[in-house]
Design a protein around this motif. Sequence first.
Motif, PDB file in Angstrom:
ATOM      1  N   LEU A 166       9.439 -11.901  -4.603  1.00 60.10           N
ATOM      2  CA  LEU A 166       8.889 -10.575  -4.298  1.00 60.10           C
ATOM      3  C   LEU A 166       8.966 -10.352  -2.794  1.00 60.10           C
ATOM      4  CD1 LEU A 166       5.713 -10.265  -6.563  1.00 60.10           C
ATOM      5  CD2 LEU A 166       7.557  -8.590  -6.401  1.00 60.10           C
ATOM      6  N   LEU A 167       9.699  -9.303  -2.379  1.00 61.76           N
ATOM      7  CA  LEU A 167       9.913  -9.027  -0.962  1.00 61.76           C
ATOM      8  C   LEU A 167       9.527  -7.592  -0.625  1.00 61.76           C
ATOM      9  CD1 LEU A 167      13.479 -10.573  -0.506  1.00 61.76           C
ATOM     10  CD2 LEU A 167      11.307 -11.623   0.112  1.00 61.76           C
ATOM     11  N   PRO A 168       8.961  -7.363   0.564  1.00 58.06           N
ATOM     12  CA  PRO A 168       8.698  -5.985   1.006  1.00 58.06           C
ATOM     13  C   PRO A 168       9.983  -5.335   1.492  1.00 58.06           C
ATOM     14  CG  PRO A 168       8.067  -7.520   2.731  1.00 58.06           C
ATOM     15  CD  PRO A 168       8.515  -8.365   1.561  1.00 58.06           C
ATOM     16  N   ASN A 169      10.107  -4.054   1.241  1.00 62.47           N
ATOM     17  CA  ASN A 169      11.296  -3.311   1.653  1.00 62.47           C
ATOM     18  C   ASN A 169      11.164  -2.936   3.130  1.00 62.47           C
ATOM     19  OD1 ASN A 169      13.736  -1.963   1.557  1.00 62.47           O
ATOM     20  ND2 ASN A 169      12.868  -0.105   0.654  1.00 62.47           N
ATOM     21  N   THR A 170      11.187  -3.982   3.985  1.00 60.68           N
ATOM     22  CA  THR A 170      11.022  -3.823   5.425  1.00 60.68           C
ATOM     23  C   THR A 170      11.945  -4.814   6.130  1.00 60.68           C
ATOM     24  OG1 THR A 170       9.315  -5.537   5.622  1.00 60.68           O
ATOM     25  CG2 THR A 170       8.562  -3.281   5.123  1.00 60.68           C
ATOM     26  N   ALA A 171      11.966  -4.744   7.459  1.00 65.90           N
ATOM     27  CA  ALA A 171      12.750  -5.707   8.234  1.00 65.90           C
ATOM     28  C   ALA A 171      12.257  -7.128   7.992  1.00 65.90           C
ATOM     29  CB  ALA A 171      12.671  -5.359   9.714  1.00 65.90           C
ATOM     30  N   TRP A 172      10.966  -7.304   7.779  1.00 69.44           N
ATOM     31  CA  TRP A 172      10.422  -8.630   7.475  1.00 69.44           C
ATOM     32  C   TRP A 172      10.962  -9.137   6.138  1.00 69.44           C
ATOM     33  CZ3 TRP A 172       4.945  -9.711   5.289  1.00 69.44           C
ATOM     34  CH2 TRP A 172       4.700 -11.085   5.293  1.00 69.44           C
ATOM     35  N   GLY A 173      11.006  -8.268   5.137  1.00 68.59           N
ATOM     36  CA  GLY A 173      11.555  -8.659   3.845  1.00 68.59           C
ATOM     37  C   GLY A 173      13.020  -9.038   3.947  1.00 68.59           C
ATOM     38  N   ARG A 174      13.786  -8.283   4.722  1.00 69.07           N
ATOM     39  CA  ARG A 174      15.212  -8.590   4.876  1.00 69.07           C
ATOM     40  C   ARG A 174      15.412  -9.895   5.649  1.00 69.07           C
ATOM     41  NH1 ARG A 174      14.835  -3.013   4.972  1.00 69.07           N
ATOM     42  NH2 ARG A 174      14.578  -2.850   7.233  1.00 69.07           N
ATOM     43  N   SER A 175      14.549 -10.160   6.625  1.00 66.82           N
ATOM     44  CA  SER A 175      14.613 -11.434   7.335  1.00 66.82           C
ATOM     45  C   SER A 175      14.321 -12.590   6.383  1.00 66.82           C
ATOM     46  CB  SER A 175      13.611 -11.441   8.496  1.00 66.82           C
ATOM     47  OG  SER A 175      13.548 -12.700   9.128  1.00 66.82           O
TER      48      SER A 175
END
Length: 388
Positions: A166-175
Amino acid sequence: MRLLSLLCLLLSLPPAYGGAPVYIGFDAEISHRTSTSDEAIALGLELAVAEINASGGVLGGRPLQLIIKDNRSVPARGIENIEDFAAQPDLVAVFCGKFSPVVLEQLETIHRLGIPLLDPWAAADNIVDNGHQPNYVFRLSLRDSWAMPVMLNHLRRKGIRRIGVLLPNTAWGRSSLQALEAVRDQAPEVTRIRWYNWGDQSMLEHYRALLDTGAEGIVLVANEMEGSILVRELATLPEHQRLPIASHWGISGGDFPAMTGPALQQVDLAVVQTYSFHTPSRPQPATRLLAALKEHHGITSAGQIASPVGLAHAYDLTHILARAINLAGSTDRAKIRDALEQVRDYSGLIKHWPRPFSHDNHEALAPADVFMARYRHDGALVHVEQAQ
Protein backbone atom coordinates in the motif's frame (compact mmCIF):
# COMPACT_ATOMS: atom_id res chain seq x y z
CA MET A 1 1.80 22.28 25.83
CA ARG A 2 1.01 22.52 22.11
CA LEU A 3 3.96 23.27 19.85
CA LEU A 4 2.78 26.72 18.76
CA SER A 5 2.53 28.04 22.31
CA LEU A 6 5.88 26.49 23.18
CA LEU A 7 7.51 28.13 20.19
CA CYS A 8 6.00 31.52 21.01
CA LEU A 9 7.52 31.19 24.48
CA LEU A 10 10.92 30.24 23.06
CA LEU A 11 10.95 33.12 20.61
CA SER A 12 9.98 35.65 23.27
CA LEU A 13 12.89 34.77 25.52
CA PRO A 14 15.80 37.24 25.37
CA PRO A 15 19.34 35.95 24.88
CA ALA A 16 20.87 34.85 28.18
CA TYR A 17 24.03 36.88 27.57
CA GLY A 18 25.64 39.30 25.16
CA GLY A 19 26.33 38.74 21.50
CA ALA A 20 24.04 38.90 18.49
CA PRO A 21 22.01 35.70 18.06
CA VAL A 22 22.84 33.13 15.41
CA TYR A 23 19.55 31.93 13.97
CA ILE A 24 18.36 28.43 13.04
CA GLY A 25 15.19 28.04 11.00
CA PHE A 26 12.64 25.28 11.41
CA ASP A 27 10.08 24.80 8.63
CA ALA A 28 7.44 22.17 9.33
CA GLU A 29 3.77 21.20 9.36
CA ILE A 30 3.05 23.17 12.55
CA SER A 31 -0.71 23.48 11.99
CA HIS A 32 -1.19 19.86 10.87
CA ARG A 33 -3.78 18.63 13.34
CA THR A 34 -2.52 15.07 13.88
CA SER A 35 1.24 15.47 13.53
CA THR A 36 3.49 15.09 16.55
CA SER A 37 6.74 14.82 14.59
CA ASP A 38 6.99 18.61 14.39
CA GLU A 39 6.68 18.87 18.16
CA ALA A 40 9.32 16.17 18.64
CA ILE A 41 11.76 17.88 16.27
CA ALA A 42 11.16 21.24 17.97
CA LEU A 43 11.78 19.62 21.35
CA GLY A 44 15.05 18.13 20.14
CA LEU A 45 16.09 21.51 18.79
CA GLU A 46 15.14 23.23 22.04
CA LEU A 47 17.06 20.76 24.22
CA ALA A 48 20.20 21.02 22.11
CA VAL A 49 20.04 24.81 21.81
CA ALA A 50 19.63 25.13 25.58
CA GLU A 51 22.72 22.95 26.16
CA ILE A 52 24.79 24.79 23.57
CA ASN A 53 23.84 28.22 24.92
CA ALA A 54 24.51 27.13 28.50
CA SER A 55 28.00 26.10 27.39
CA GLY A 56 28.76 29.48 25.84
CA GLY A 57 26.88 29.45 22.56
CA VAL A 58 28.79 29.56 19.28
CA LEU A 59 31.42 31.84 17.73
CA GLY A 60 32.83 32.94 21.07
CA GLY A 61 29.64 33.68 22.94
CA ARG A 62 26.75 34.20 20.52
CA PRO A 63 23.53 32.39 21.49
CA LEU A 64 21.62 30.18 19.08
CA GLN A 65 18.00 31.18 18.55
CA LEU A 66 15.17 29.43 16.71
CA ILE A 67 12.85 30.91 14.11
CA ILE A 68 9.89 28.68 13.28
CA LYS A 69 7.60 28.80 10.26
CA ASP A 70 4.52 26.76 9.40
CA ASN A 71 4.40 25.32 5.87
CA ARG A 72 0.94 23.83 6.51
CA SER A 73 2.12 20.70 4.62
CA VAL A 74 1.92 22.75 1.41
CA PRO A 75 5.00 22.78 -0.88
CA ALA A 76 4.36 26.31 -2.15
CA ARG A 77 4.20 27.59 1.41
CA GLY A 78 7.40 25.71 2.21
CA ILE A 79 9.20 27.41 -0.68
CA GLU A 80 8.04 30.83 0.52
CA ASN A 81 9.33 30.00 3.99
CA ILE A 82 12.77 29.09 2.65
CA GLU A 83 12.91 32.43 0.81
CA ASP A 84 11.98 34.24 4.04
CA PHE A 85 14.59 32.34 6.01
CA ALA A 86 17.27 33.16 3.42
CA ALA A 87 16.51 36.88 3.83
CA GLN A 88 17.19 36.72 7.58
CA PRO A 89 20.72 37.90 8.43
CA ASP A 90 22.78 35.46 10.48
CA LEU A 91 20.40 32.58 9.82
CA VAL A 92 22.76 29.69 9.14
CA ALA A 93 20.56 26.69 8.31
CA VAL A 94 16.98 25.39 8.13
CA PHE A 95 15.62 22.19 9.65
CA CYS A 96 12.75 20.54 7.76
CA GLY A 97 9.75 18.50 8.94
CA LYS A 98 8.50 15.06 8.03
CA PHE A 99 6.76 15.51 4.68
CA SER A 100 9.08 14.43 1.84
CA PRO A 101 6.85 15.95 -0.89
CA VAL A 102 7.31 19.41 0.68
CA VAL A 103 11.07 19.02 1.07
CA LEU A 104 11.55 17.72 -2.48
CA GLU A 105 9.84 20.82 -3.86
CA GLN A 106 12.09 23.06 -1.73
CA LEU A 107 15.36 21.67 -3.09
CA GLU A 108 15.74 23.99 -6.05
CA THR A 109 15.19 27.05 -3.84
CA ILE A 110 17.55 25.70 -1.18
CA HIS A 111 20.37 25.38 -3.69
CA ARG A 112 19.62 28.57 -5.57
CA LEU A 113 19.81 30.55 -2.32
CA GLY A 114 22.68 28.53 -0.86
CA ILE A 115 21.15 27.73 2.53
CA PRO A 116 21.96 24.44 4.31
CA LEU A 117 18.92 22.20 4.81
CA LEU A 118 19.17 19.80 7.76
CA ASP A 119 16.78 16.85 7.60
CA PRO A 120 15.84 15.08 10.86
CA TRP A 121 12.87 13.10 9.44
CA ALA A 122 11.84 13.19 5.74
CA ALA A 123 12.97 9.89 4.19
CA ALA A 124 12.74 10.14 0.38
CA ASP A 125 16.12 9.14 -1.06
CA ASN A 126 16.16 12.01 -3.57
CA ILE A 127 16.17 14.62 -0.83
CA VAL A 128 19.87 13.92 -0.41
CA ASP A 129 20.46 12.27 -3.81
CA ASN A 130 19.37 15.50 -5.48
CA GLY A 131 22.07 15.96 -8.14
CA HIS A 132 23.18 19.36 -6.88
CA GLN A 133 26.88 20.19 -6.50
CA PRO A 134 27.68 21.43 -4.00
CA ASN A 135 24.94 19.63 -2.12
CA TYR A 136 23.35 21.77 0.61
CA VAL A 137 21.23 18.96 2.15
CA PHE A 138 22.43 16.99 5.19
CA ARG A 139 20.29 14.26 6.70
CA LEU A 140 20.34 12.54 10.06
CA SER A 141 17.38 10.29 9.49
CA LEU A 142 16.04 7.32 7.56
CA ARG A 143 16.12 6.65 3.82
CA ASP A 144 13.32 4.82 2.02
CA SER A 145 15.94 2.49 0.53
CA TRP A 146 16.95 1.49 4.07
CA ALA A 147 13.39 1.18 5.38
CA MET A 148 12.11 -1.14 2.66
CA PRO A 149 14.56 -4.05 3.18
CA VAL A 150 13.98 -3.94 6.95
CA MET A 151 10.20 -4.14 6.46
CA LEU A 152 10.54 -6.99 3.97
CA ASN A 153 12.94 -8.91 6.22
CA HIS A 154 10.52 -8.55 9.11
CA LEU A 155 7.74 -10.17 7.09
CA ARG A 156 10.07 -12.84 5.72
CA ARG A 157 11.10 -13.83 9.25
CA LYS A 158 7.43 -14.41 10.00
CA GLY A 159 7.34 -16.96 7.17
CA ILE A 160 5.43 -14.70 4.77
CA ARG A 161 6.06 -15.48 1.10
CA ARG A 162 3.51 -13.25 -0.65
CA ILE A 163 2.96 -9.58 0.14
CA GLY A 164 0.67 -6.76 -0.90
CA VAL A 165 1.92 -3.16 -0.89
CA LEU A 166 0.00 0.00 0.00
CA LEU A 167 1.60 3.25 -1.20
CA PRO A 168 0.50 6.91 -1.11
CA ASN A 169 0.14 8.60 -4.48
CA THR A 170 2.89 11.10 -3.62
CA ALA A 171 6.62 11.60 -4.14
CA TRP A 172 7.16 9.62 -0.93
CA GLY A 173 5.17 6.70 -2.33
CA ARG A 174 7.15 6.78 -5.58
CA SER A 175 10.42 6.87 -3.63
CA SER A 176 9.28 3.82 -1.65
CA LEU A 177 8.36 2.01 -4.89
CA GLN A 178 11.88 2.65 -6.21
CA ALA A 179 13.26 1.20 -2.98
CA LEU A 180 11.06 -1.88 -3.41
CA GLU A 181 12.09 -2.37 -7.04
CA ALA A 182 15.76 -2.23 -6.03
CA VAL A 183 15.38 -5.29 -3.76
CA ARG A 184 12.49 -7.08 -5.46
CA ASP A 185 14.63 -10.09 -6.41
CA GLN A 186 15.30 -10.77 -2.72
CA ALA A 187 11.81 -9.83 -1.51
CA PRO A 188 8.77 -12.02 -0.96
CA GLU A 189 6.55 -12.20 -4.03
CA VAL A 190 4.62 -8.96 -4.51
CA THR A 191 1.07 -9.92 -5.43
CA ARG A 192 -0.18 -6.38 -6.05
CA ILE A 193 0.54 -2.72 -5.37
CA ARG A 194 -2.33 -0.39 -4.49
CA TRP A 195 -2.07 3.40 -4.52
CA TYR A 196 -4.19 5.52 -2.22
CA ASN A 197 -4.56 9.30 -1.84
CA TRP A 198 -3.82 11.35 1.25
CA GLY A 199 -7.15 12.25 2.77
CA ASP A 200 -8.91 9.01 1.78
CA GLN A 201 -11.59 8.24 4.35
CA SER A 202 -11.34 4.47 4.02
CA MET A 203 -8.51 2.05 3.25
CA LEU A 204 -10.63 -1.09 3.29
CA GLU A 205 -11.16 -1.36 -0.47
CA HIS A 206 -7.42 -1.16 -1.06
CA TYR A 207 -6.76 -3.74 1.65
CA ARG A 208 -9.38 -6.18 0.37
CA ALA A 209 -7.90 -5.91 -3.13
CA LEU A 210 -4.57 -7.06 -1.73
CA LEU A 211 -6.19 -9.77 0.38
CA ASP A 212 -7.95 -11.14 -2.71
CA THR A 213 -4.61 -11.67 -4.48
CA GLY A 214 -3.48 -14.14 -1.84
CA ALA A 215 -1.18 -11.76 0.02
CA GLU A 216 -0.05 -13.09 3.40
CA GLY A 217 1.33 -9.79 4.72
CA ILE A 218 1.24 -6.08 3.95
CA VAL A 219 3.93 -3.46 3.44
CA LEU A 220 2.37 -0.12 4.40
CA VAL A 221 3.78 3.30 3.56
CA ALA A 222 1.55 5.78 5.36
CA ASN A 223 1.34 8.63 7.82
CA GLU A 224 -0.68 8.50 11.00
CA MET A 225 -4.05 9.47 9.50
CA GLU A 226 -4.38 6.82 6.77
CA GLY A 227 -2.49 4.27 8.87
CA SER A 228 -4.91 4.65 11.78
CA ILE A 229 -7.90 4.33 9.45
CA LEU A 230 -6.51 1.05 8.12
CA VAL A 231 -5.84 -0.37 11.59
CA ARG A 232 -9.31 0.51 12.86
CA GLU A 233 -10.91 -1.05 9.78
CA LEU A 234 -8.81 -4.21 10.05
CA ALA A 235 -9.88 -4.68 13.66
CA THR A 236 -13.49 -5.07 12.46
CA LEU A 237 -12.59 -8.00 10.18
CA PRO A 238 -12.49 -11.66 11.23
CA GLU A 239 -9.14 -12.47 12.82
CA HIS A 240 -8.00 -14.70 9.96
CA GLN A 241 -8.36 -11.75 7.54
CA ARG A 242 -6.08 -9.44 9.56
CA LEU A 243 -2.75 -9.79 7.81
CA PRO A 244 0.54 -8.81 9.51
CA ILE A 245 1.63 -5.29 8.59
CA ALA A 246 5.16 -3.93 8.29
CA SER A 247 4.84 -0.14 8.25
CA HIS A 248 7.10 2.69 7.28
CA TRP A 249 7.61 5.13 10.13
CA GLY A 250 5.17 7.81 8.96
CA ILE A 251 2.54 6.41 11.32
CA SER A 252 4.82 7.22 14.26
CA GLY A 253 4.72 10.89 13.25
CA GLY A 254 1.43 11.25 15.14
CA ASP A 255 -0.15 9.92 18.33
CA PHE A 256 -0.90 6.59 16.70
CA PRO A 257 -2.05 4.74 19.85
CA ALA A 258 -4.62 7.45 20.58
CA MET A 259 -5.79 7.55 16.96
CA THR A 260 -6.26 3.77 16.73
CA GLY A 261 -7.48 3.05 20.26
CA PRO A 262 -8.01 -0.61 21.24
CA ALA A 263 -7.79 -1.65 17.57
CA LEU A 264 -4.00 -1.28 17.65
CA GLN A 265 -3.57 -4.31 19.93
CA GLN A 266 -5.84 -6.39 17.67
CA VAL A 267 -3.60 -6.03 14.62
CA ASP A 268 -0.11 -7.49 14.07
CA LEU A 269 1.73 -4.26 13.21
CA ALA A 270 5.40 -3.35 13.38
CA VAL A 271 6.95 -0.03 12.36
CA VAL A 272 10.41 1.07 11.24
CA GLN A 273 12.43 3.12 13.74
CA THR A 274 16.01 4.34 14.19
CA TYR A 275 16.20 5.17 17.91
CA SER A 276 14.62 4.03 21.16
CA PHE A 277 14.91 5.67 24.57
CA HIS A 278 14.01 2.25 26.00
CA THR A 279 17.19 0.59 24.68
CA PRO A 280 19.62 3.46 24.05
CA SER A 281 23.02 2.55 22.70
CA ARG A 282 24.45 5.44 24.78
CA PRO A 283 22.56 5.40 28.12
CA GLN A 284 24.22 8.43 29.72
CA PRO A 285 22.98 11.14 27.30
CA ALA A 286 19.59 9.44 27.15
CA THR A 287 19.28 9.61 30.93
CA ARG A 288 20.34 13.27 30.91
CA LEU A 289 17.74 14.20 28.29
CA LEU A 290 14.98 12.28 30.07
CA ALA A 291 15.81 14.23 33.24
CA ALA A 292 15.58 17.52 31.33
CA LEU A 293 12.25 16.47 29.81
CA LYS A 294 10.91 15.62 33.26
CA GLU A 295 12.09 18.89 34.78
CA HIS A 296 10.96 21.26 32.05
CA HIS A 297 8.12 19.46 30.25
CA GLY A 298 6.57 17.07 32.76
CA ILE A 299 7.52 14.00 30.70
CA THR A 300 8.12 11.34 33.35
CA SER A 301 8.92 8.30 31.19
CA ALA A 302 10.34 7.44 27.78
CA GLY A 303 6.97 6.03 26.77
CA GLN A 304 5.44 9.51 26.93
CA ILE A 305 7.71 10.89 24.19
CA ALA A 306 5.69 11.17 21.00
CA SER A 307 7.62 10.59 17.76
CA PRO A 308 10.88 9.91 19.63
CA VAL A 309 13.04 9.61 16.51
CA GLY A 310 12.27 13.24 15.65
CA LEU A 311 13.54 14.41 19.01
CA ALA A 312 16.68 12.26 18.87
CA HIS A 313 17.60 13.17 15.30
CA ALA A 314 17.04 16.91 15.76
CA TYR A 315 19.02 16.94 19.01
CA ASP A 316 22.12 15.37 17.50
CA LEU A 317 21.83 17.30 14.25
CA THR A 318 21.74 20.61 16.15
CA HIS A 319 24.91 19.76 18.05
CA ILE A 320 26.63 18.81 14.80
CA LEU A 321 25.52 22.12 13.27
CA ALA A 322 26.92 24.07 16.25
CA ARG A 323 30.29 22.40 15.74
CA ALA A 324 30.18 23.29 12.05
CA ILE A 325 29.41 26.95 12.85
CA ASN A 326 32.46 27.11 15.07
CA LEU A 327 34.62 25.39 12.47
CA ALA A 328 33.41 27.88 9.84
CA GLY A 329 34.22 30.77 12.18
CA SER A 330 31.32 32.82 10.84
CA THR A 331 27.65 32.73 9.85
CA ASP A 332 28.54 32.46 6.16
CA ARG A 333 26.28 29.69 4.89
CA ALA A 334 28.65 28.38 2.23
CA LYS A 335 31.42 28.06 4.82
CA ILE A 336 29.05 26.30 7.22
CA ARG A 337 27.99 23.91 4.44
CA ASP A 338 31.65 23.05 3.87
CA ALA A 339 32.27 22.76 7.61
CA LEU A 340 29.43 20.27 8.06
CA GLU A 341 31.52 17.86 6.00
CA GLN A 342 34.49 18.38 8.34
CA VAL A 343 32.96 17.82 11.80
CA ARG A 344 34.84 15.06 13.63
CA ASP A 345 34.41 12.92 16.76
CA TYR A 346 30.92 13.84 17.90
CA SER A 347 29.54 11.61 20.65
CA GLY A 348 25.82 12.16 20.55
CA LEU A 349 22.57 10.79 21.89
CA ILE A 350 22.24 8.16 19.15
CA LYS A 351 25.86 7.08 18.76
CA HIS A 352 29.46 8.23 18.38
CA TRP A 353 30.33 9.60 14.95
CA PRO A 354 33.99 9.72 13.88
CA ARG A 355 32.68 11.88 11.03
CA PRO A 356 28.92 12.46 10.64
CA PHE A 357 29.19 13.83 7.09
CA SER A 358 31.78 13.94 4.34
CA HIS A 359 32.03 15.25 0.79
CA ASP A 360 30.74 11.91 -0.52
CA ASN A 361 28.22 11.12 2.22
CA HIS A 362 25.52 13.46 3.50
CA GLU A 363 23.74 10.70 5.46
CA ALA A 364 24.69 10.58 9.15
CA LEU A 365 22.86 7.31 9.83
CA ALA A 366 23.34 3.94 8.13
CA PRO A 367 21.25 0.84 7.34
CA ALA A 368 22.53 -0.83 10.53
CA ASP A 369 20.72 1.85 12.60
CA VAL A 370 17.29 0.76 11.33
CA PHE A 371 15.06 -1.71 13.21
CA MET A 372 11.41 -2.72 13.61
CA ALA A 373 9.41 -1.71 16.67
CA ARG A 374 5.95 -2.32 18.09
CA TYR A 375 3.55 -0.30 20.18
CA ARG A 376 3.15 -1.75 23.67
CA HIS A 377 -0.17 -1.64 25.49
CA ASP A 378 0.97 1.61 27.17
CA GLY A 379 1.65 3.22 23.77
CA ALA A 380 5.44 3.05 24.02
CA LEU A 381 7.43 2.11 20.91
CA VAL A 382 9.90 -0.69 21.67
CA HIS A 383 12.01 -3.13 19.66
CA VAL A 384 9.92 -6.01 18.35
CA GLU A 385 11.92 -8.41 20.54
CA GLN A 386 10.93 -6.46 23.67
CA ALA A 387 7.26 -6.54 22.77
CA GLN A 388 7.03 -10.33 22.67
